[in-house]
Motif scaffolding. Structure first.
Motif, PDB file in Angstrom:
ATOM      1  N   UNK A 135       0.831  -1.204   0.000  1.00 19.18           N
ATOM      2  CA  UNK A 135       0.000   0.000   0.000  1.00 19.18           C
ATOM      3  C   UNK A 135       0.868   1.256   0.000  1.00 19.18           C
ATOM      4  N   UNK A 136       1.920   1.258   0.798  1.00 24.15           N
ATOM      5  CA  UNK A 136       2.844   2.397   0.828  1.00 24.15           C
ATOM      6  C   UNK A 136       3.508   2.594  -0.534  1.00 24.15           C
ATOM      7  N   UNK A 137       3.872   1.500  -1.187  1.00 24.71           N
ATOM      8  CA  UNK A 137       4.483   1.602  -2.516  1.00 24.71           C
ATOM      9  C   UNK A 137       3.517   2.210  -3.519  1.00 24.71           C
ATOM     10  N   UNK A 138       2.261   1.799  -3.468  1.00 22.19           N
ATOM     11  CA  UNK A 138       1.254   2.360  -4.377  1.00 22.19           C
ATOM     12  C   UNK A 138       1.125   3.867  -4.155  1.00 22.19           C
ATOM     13  N   UNK A 139       1.037   4.279  -2.905  1.00 19.41           N
ATOM     14  CA  UNK A 139       0.892   5.706  -2.603  1.00 19.41           C
ATOM     15  C   UNK A 139       2.091   6.506  -3.108  1.00 19.41           C
ATOM     16  N   UNK A 140       3.281   5.980  -2.898  1.00 21.75           N
ATOM     17  CA  UNK A 140       4.489   6.688  -3.374  1.00 21.75           C
ATOM     18  C   UNK A 140       4.569   6.689  -4.899  1.00 21.75           C
ATOM     19  N   UNK A 141       4.156   5.602  -5.535  1.00 19.99           N
ATOM     20  CA  UNK A 141       4.207   5.535  -6.999  1.00 19.99           C
ATOM     21  C   UNK A 141       3.254   6.557  -7.623  1.00 19.99           C
ATOM     22  N   UNK A 142       2.083   6.726  -7.017  1.00 26.80           N
ATOM     23  CA  UNK A 142       1.130   7.690  -7.553  1.00 26.80           C
ATOM     24  C   UNK A 142       1.505   9.126  -7.214  1.00 26.80           C
TER      25      UNK A 142
END
Length: 150
Positions: A135-142
């Protein structure tokens, strides 16, 4: 607090808070691939959690879908590593996606091994951690700013 939405001079959000400008990344295709695959992998962790809950609740028929989805998750995380490598090749200064996706891949393999060995407490704890990390990776990617020209 860091401002990831603009480039240029630092801006001020309030008393004592300086927002640092973000760098614009090159490689729209690699960023899009990272975002899509990371979002699918995050969704997969939720599905895995639901299947695990069914299994822990006594539904023994959910073991096969849970095992199959583990391999799907590993494939998605591997594709995240590919996207992160492509992104890193265009932006050598941007290392966090590559480091994060490699760590996720190692942990995903560890998670599968723990499940196959029957280490239930470690398997469940790591599963929750993988869900949070994904979830943290998704937030940072976006939050990445992509150069509109590239």
């Amino acid at each position: 607090m860091h401002d990831t939405s603009s480039e240029g001079a630092p801006s001020h959000a309030g008393p004592g808070t300086i927002l640092v400008p973000a760098r614009v990344v090159e490689g729209r295709g690699a960023v899009t691939m990272l975002r899509v695959v990371a979002a699918l992998a995050a969704l997969q962790t939720v599905v895995q959690g639901l299947l695990a809950g069914m299994l822990l609740g006594g539904d023994v028929d959910s073991i096969d879908p849970h095992g199959f989805n583990a391999y799907v998750f590993e494939l998605l995380v591997f594709l995240q590593v590919v996207a992160a490598v492509l992104l890193w090749r265009r932006n050598r200064w941007l290392t966090w996606p590559l480091k994060a996706t490699i760590a996720l891949l190692v942990l995903a393999f560890t998670q599968t091994l723990l499940g196959l060995e029957g280490s239930l407490a470690a398997h469940v704890a790591l599963g929750v951690g993988l869900c949070a990390m994904e979830t943290a990776l998704v937030l940072r990617a976006f939050a990445l700013r992509v150069n509109p020209a590239g």
